[in-house]
Scaffold this active site. Structure first.
Site, mmCIF file in Angstrom:
data_model
loop_
_atom_site.group_PDB
_atom_site.id
_atom_site.type_symbol
_atom_site.label_atom_id
_atom_site.label_comp_id
_atom_site.label_asym_id
_atom_site.label_seq_id
_atom_site.Cartn_x
_atom_site.Cartn_y
_atom_site.Cartn_z
ATOM 1 N N ILE A 174 0.825 -1.220 0.000
ATOM 2 C CA ILE A 174 0.000 0.000 0.000
ATOM 3 C C ILE A 174 0.853 1.260 0.000
ATOM 4 O O ILE A 174 0.354 2.363 -0.245
ATOM 5 C CB ILE A 174 -0.953 -0.007 1.221
ATOM 6 C CG1 ILE A 174 -2.152 0.925 1.009
ATOM 7 C CG2 ILE A 174 -0.253 0.400 2.493
ATOM 8 C CD1 ILE A 174 -3.219 0.339 0.173
ATOM 9 N N ARG A 211 1.285 4.612 -3.620
ATOM 10 C CA ARG A 211 0.024 5.334 -3.438
ATOM 11 C C ARG A 211 -0.740 5.618 -4.706
ATOM 12 O O ARG A 211 -1.928 5.911 -4.673
ATOM 13 C CB ARG A 211 0.310 6.664 -2.726
ATOM 14 C CG ARG A 211 0.642 6.502 -1.272
ATOM 15 C CD ARG A 211 1.431 7.681 -0.799
ATOM 16 N NE ARG A 211 2.671 7.767 -1.574
ATOM 17 C CZ ARG A 211 3.469 8.807 -1.618
ATOM 18 N NH1 ARG A 211 3.159 9.889 -0.939
ATOM 19 N NH2 ARG A 211 4.563 8.796 -2.336
ATOM 20 N N GLU A 266 -10.301 -2.532 -0.065
ATOM 21 C CA GLU A 266 -9.918 -3.684 0.745
ATOM 22 C C GLU A 266 -11.138 -4.236 1.471
ATOM 23 O O GLU A 266 -12.054 -3.497 1.850
ATOM 24 C CB GLU A 266 -8.838 -3.262 1.758
ATOM 25 C CG GLU A 266 -8.290 -4.469 2.512
ATOM 26 C CD GLU A 266 -7.105 -4.161 3.427
ATOM 27 O OE1 GLU A 266 -6.609 -3.010 3.386
ATOM 28 O OE2 GLU A 266 -6.695 -5.053 4.176
ATOM 29 N N LEU A 283 -0.353 1.339 -16.260
ATOM 30 C CA LEU A 283 0.815 0.538 -16.616
ATOM 31 C C LEU A 283 2.116 1.204 -16.172
ATOM 32 O O LEU A 283 3.051 0.516 -15.741
ATOM 33 C CB LEU A 283 0.824 0.294 -18.137
ATOM 34 C CG LEU A 283 1.948 -0.577 -18.679
ATOM 35 C CD1 LEU A 283 1.958 -1.956 -18.031
ATOM 36 C CD2 LEU A 283 1.848 -0.710 -20.192
ATOM 37 N N ARG A 304 9.461 -4.317 -6.610
ATOM 38 C CA ARG A 304 9.011 -5.507 -5.891
ATOM 39 C C ARG A 304 9.351 -6.821 -6.591
ATOM 40 O O ARG A 304 9.262 -7.875 -5.966
ATOM 41 C CB ARG A 304 7.508 -5.415 -5.637
ATOM 42 C CG ARG A 304 7.092 -4.175 -4.856
ATOM 43 C CD ARG A 304 7.822 -4.048 -3.535
ATOM 44 N NE ARG A 304 7.525 -2.761 -2.882
ATOM 45 C CZ ARG A 304 8.118 -2.359 -1.767
ATOM 46 N NH1 ARG A 304 9.073 -3.077 -1.201
ATOM 47 N NH2 ARG A 304 7.798 -1.187 -1.240
#
Lengths: 309, 309, 309, 309
Positions: free
Chosen positions: C111, C114, C120, C221, C231
């Site tokens: 999260i 941003r 959620e 994208l 990540r």
């Protein structure tokens, strides 16, 4: 002249007053606060407010209770580490607010950076000033022949003279007609009592894109660096680069350690692609390489070799 | 106790120093700077830095050269006009930075407000403190029966006692095991030399959601007001409302005119739908109305009548 | 098992229906739509919707009237040019929506990005499922000794067994107590008629950070590539990298040309600093270099040499 | 004519093709896809792509596995509940992409909405078309006398004729000179072989603000509604309102339930201040009220009474 005597006086007045604060103070920037740095023929950029300094970056990265700094040396190292590894959030903890006077066509390019706060002078509400940008003769560039987006050699002789004349005449004429349609002089005085005057929000459409506008622009340091990396770059249009370069000097005075890291890792650095890395590896082993062998396009190869001097 | 003596000393040290600045100073906030306002049992919120004050809103709205204020009276009127007409950009010209210590389940709700800058204490990198939120008995609310999202009456007697015992025991147990898996005490000392200790980024998964975390959170005034309008509202969860209410006091000290306008037009105001406006119109003409006649759902009707006292 | 038979049936139902559309269709992604790709022990990620494909990037870059593509070959070249020169706005014209089931401690890391839209599963409103992440033995890493943020060797023997036991027992125990405090089974049935049950928004604080949550996450994208570059990187925590790698496969199926450019210029590329460029230049001229000669820190030098193989 | 025959043909071509998709399809919008809705004299807006429909809002709010809809009736109720309580994130799950042709002065107002993705036709790279906005006589409004930002009565007679003449002549003249400085006709042909031609990035500054530009603009439904609430409002400038109203029709076809809720709670609703609520309360009890008794400014009182019909 970008500033009227009244504006200059207001700025001097703001500069003359100091107050007590418990906040962090960036000494290097305080001396420049409010001062207008001239850009182009009638524009300027000036710092109106700021929050934080190098120590605020460190303080946020450590989520600490006191001031950021233990030793300036450690702080510099941490700031360089954060910049190198693209840990951007600590840089977002510093904020700067600028007052900018700039031609509309520059403003249109600038506003594409969306992560900032903006308040622009309203031409719906107010009458625009009679000020427009006319390039200095040495910046009157021809269209580049190799690059559809760039500039070529400087125009000369009769062609240059005519371009300057057209720009000046057209801006003057359209501004005259703007005032005429408004039926007002700049001071708001009605010219012809028998006429209503066109709404300001409509009359403004007659102005050319070199007319100057103004805004307050507020941005955090991470997004400012992103702006500067694109707009202080050699490929940026000269007319916006002038502002970006002036802001670079302000950033250097404000957050010297962060600015140094920005210069080393962004402005002065370069990104290599997978194929580029492979080509460098092979060159370091003594292999003769070219674009084809490297599997790169000629343009990409040229850009990489330029970065390698 | 939310602060250790060392942290308290660092805060006192920061508070004791003042510097000269040419920037705008918000006197009302300066006296509170750095000071921790306690929230819940171990949490706090404190202002670490700010930019601008009421005059900065006015200055940006006018894109002016000098300080914003001609007359405080005019400024207040302009600020109210801007708030009423949702001209939000001038409010974005003020910025505040908070240091917050809060339970993880509150942090997860808070972070849903994305237009802010955040640096959180890293449990990948550091060891979390042994501190967790246990509600005071008077906040031990039962599930609401009418509203799936809300709180009902306060739990009592044996049920309350057991809930408190479970919360406390489980948080203690899982924290003990966290330390055991890390093979470290909080000070970083290894407990058992024969063990490697689990990676911090993994061990943290054993902690419960009432463990306290910390962050620096920086936001502009427009987005702060949006946060407060949702989180200082009576329908917000108590545990986040406590923080929001503390921040309301800070905002009032910082930008009194803007905060007053926010209270009048947002916190204390209400939005009426097309059907609601129509119903009010008819009631003002003397007609007896109810949900059905108004074409509103019972819930919507109830909400409107509550706003009308 | 990340999915119940009912959920699997709903997904199959969605997959079985096709409709006519005039929109651009990404054939490579259509076959994977809605399908859950398993991640960790109980998690998944699945594409729920998308907008655009490679041709949409080209179409926006050219601000064209028809479909983006003249010749697939030109399109690929343009996409590579845009990626190389960090012209990010055309990539923002593609959008993807994912449904993700993930442990809370992974969600908290995720999260921090941003610039995305998130919905959620609400633990204020609903009861959480009894599912928590327990690492496979081969991912039970020790704390790195050289790097405070990283993982070292895998835990073994008794230490590993105990860690797994603690994680499993504590998650089970705290979930049992969560249900007990709610006075409800998962299906919402009351256990003890004499008790009110703690509010859900409070009871959730007893859950550990390895409990699974879910969300819908929608992103363009450009921002997806930024997320993946951080990540899917070798330095990212394993538990989030698993999701990032699954999403890489989805992106490759969705926008093959853009993904290829992303791999070549971002994932497989490297940023060199000013000092790094200078060092490479000197090495290409045959000079022997080291960190000190290059004026780089040992860590920075090591990172650069690693990039150069 | 906003479209050339070639452009019209490209659009027709796009409209003629359909494909199979497993994605949610908004039938109401499919029939309008790609079609240009004319705005002003040479502008248009057209939907180029979209993601989601009403069911996607519901699906995200419930974080569900299958399609959003159980019963259309429940969905409508939930959507209204979300709109009423300003739960904005589910609306962010729908996305729309528009191609817009619009005068530069309208584009400058539009771009102030920053939470959107934009790709504009580049006047650094390409030559602008010879097309500029000239208001229809009935939209040639005088400056309002009561409101510095508004429009008054329509100009008439000789004054109107002169304004139209000036607007037309100046736009034509400055465009002619733009071409002359470029030393190119629109098709890119050089006029005078002895001249280099001014760089496009400079020549564009001679164009007036009523010249048409184009962009691709992509936005989520929540931010689209915010845009429409400001720009489809009676106080918005006519020239942008025309576009906003065209987009309202598109939104209605795309997400009928969400649009209905938007109309009822936003477009057709009104926000009352604390003082306003108090005044209404007292009026409902039969008290005669005015601005002074209510403690409201005359302008605020007037606005409230207008909302109450």
């Amino acid at each position: 002249m970008p500033l009227t005597p009244e504006q200059q006086a207001e700025i001097e007045h703001s500069r003359s007053e100091t107050r007590q604060t418990r906040r962090v103070v960036a000494e290097g920037l305080e001396t420049r606060l409010y001062e207008a740095v001239h850009c182009l023929d009638h524009g300027f950029v000036r710092v109106v407010d700021y929050m934080g300094d190098d120590s605020a970056i460190v303080q946020a990265a450590r989520v600490s209770y006191g001031a950021g700094t233990k030793q300036a040396r450690d702080d510099r190292g941490l700031i360089r580490y954060l910049m190198r590894h693209r840990h951007s959030t600590p840089f977002e903890m510093c904020e700067i607010k600028l007052h900018v006077k700039l031609p509309i066509f520059v403003a249109r390019q600038w506003i594409r950076h969306r992560t900032a706060n903006v308040n622009e002078y309203s031409a719906r509400y107010s009458v625009m000033d009679r000020e427009f940008y006319i390039p200095a003769p040495e910046h009157l560039a021809a269209q580049a022949t190799s690059n559809r987006q760039g500039r070529g050699a400087t125009l000369e002789g009769e062609e240059a003279a005519e371009v300057l004349r057209l720009l000046r005449d057209d801006a003057t004429l359209t501004y005259d007609h703007y005032q005429q349609m408004l039926n007002q002089t700049f001071a708001g005085e009605t010219i012809d009592e028998t006429r209503a005057g066109l709404a300001r929000e409509l009359a403004r459409m007659n102005l050319t894109a070199n007319v100057y506008t103004q805004w307050y622009w507020k941005v955090d340091l991470h997004n400012l660096f992103h702006f500067l990396s694109l707009r202080a770059d050699a490929h940026a249009q000269y007319e916006i680069r002038v502002y970006a370069e002036a802001i670079c000097e302000m950033a250097k005075a404000w957050v010297p350690a962060a600015y140094e890291a920005f210069e080393d890792y962004r402005l002065g650095g370069a990104q290599f692609s997978r194929a580029g890395l492979d080509a460098v590896r092979r060159m370091l082993k003594g292999e003769e390489m070219d674009a084809e062998k490297a599997g790169m396009s000629p343009a990409e190869w040229r850009e990489m070799m330029a970065a390698l001097g």
